[in-house]
Design an enzyme around this catalytic site. Structure first.
Site, PDB file in Angstrom:
ATOM      1  N   HIS A  41       0.875  -1.175   0.000  1.00 52.80           N
ATOM      2  CA  HIS A  41       0.000   0.000   0.000  1.00 52.80           C
ATOM      3  C   HIS A  41       0.909   1.222   0.000  1.00 52.80           C
ATOM      4  O   HIS A  41       2.008   1.189   0.554  1.00 52.80           O
ATOM      5  CB  HIS A  41      -0.889   0.014   1.240  1.00 52.80           C
ATOM      6  N   CYS A 115      -4.386   1.702  -4.985  1.00 52.31           N
ATOM      7  CA  CYS A 115      -3.758   2.837  -4.321  1.00 52.31           C
ATOM      8  C   CYS A 115      -2.438   3.227  -4.979  1.00 52.31           C
ATOM      9  O   CYS A 115      -2.072   4.415  -5.014  1.00 52.31           O
ATOM     10  CB  CYS A 115      -3.531   2.509  -2.849  1.00 52.31           C
TER      11      CYS A 115
END
Length: 225
Positions: A41, A115
């Site tokens: 992430h 993301c």
């Protein structure tokens, strides 16, 4: 004495550094990182704020902000300096507002729009530089295999839907059976095809029982006398 030249160039406004904050999604990244793989992430840090992108079920923006390097639920790995931007904090927020229409929560996709895709787009607009390729390499590998993945997913979903339908049908049959066996109070009882046995006592049998009873009484009275 020296006089300052009026044509002296104005100093450029101070630029702000732009960092890519990378987080581990799984402990296996400790090994996969050295192979150039891993599940990560990421968020973009600028002017003391970290901007990231996540999924939800609504057609509103999935972009959110938080404390740098403190994204809950993930283990911070490292910060990478991507470049510098001349945009101020308000201009950066305006940029994120413009990007909100392209990054709604319900359009999040692990392979094609996650993301890391958002961070690469944001860094490109802020600094003109892309993020390192290894951060989102696993999604690119999945993109090459997308011709196989959706078929399996669709098959699993179809099988699950069929099983769920069978379960619902079975529950409905069970409910109908229970409702037939136990009708609600106050409801009229439907006529039954099963006839109830009728008990009839003939007068002949009644008379015989009376004769036997009188004979027994007479015998007992004679014995007493």
């Amino acid at each position: 004495m020296f006089t300052r030249s009026a044509s002296r160039k104005r100093r450029p406004a101070a630029s702000a550094p732009v960092y890519l904050n990378v987080y581990d999604l799984t402990p296996m990244n400790g090994y996969a990182y050295w192979l150039g793989l891993g599940v990560y992430h990421s968020g973009v840090q600028v002017h003391g704020v970290e901007y990231a992108y996540g999924a939800h079920e609504h057609p509103t923006t999935g972009i959110f902000e938080g404390e740098p390097r403190q994204c809950p639920g993930f283990a911070f790995r490292k910060a990478i300096l991507i470049g510098r931007t001349d945009l101020g904090s308000r201009e950066v927020r305006a940029l994120m507002a413009d990007m909100a229409a392209d990054y709604s929560g319900d359009t999040y996709n692990l392979i094609s729009k996650n993301c890391n895709h958002f961070c690469d787009d944001a860094c490109l607009r802020l600094t003109g530089n892309h993020i390192p390729k290894w951060v989102n390499r696993l999604a690119k590998i999945g993109f090459l295999c997308k011709c196989v993945l959706p078929v399996r997913v669709a098959a699993v979903r179809k099988r699950g839907a069929e099983e769920a339908k069978r379960g619902v049908d079975a529950d409905m049959r069970r409910l109908r059976s229970n409702s037939a066996r136990f009708p609600p109070e106050g409801a009229a009882t439907p006529p039954s095809n099963i006839s109830k046995p009728e008990v009839t006592i003939s007068s002949r049998c009644t008379g015989a029982r009376r004769l036997r009873r009188s004979a027994s009484l007479s015998s007992s009275s004679s014995s007493l006398c």
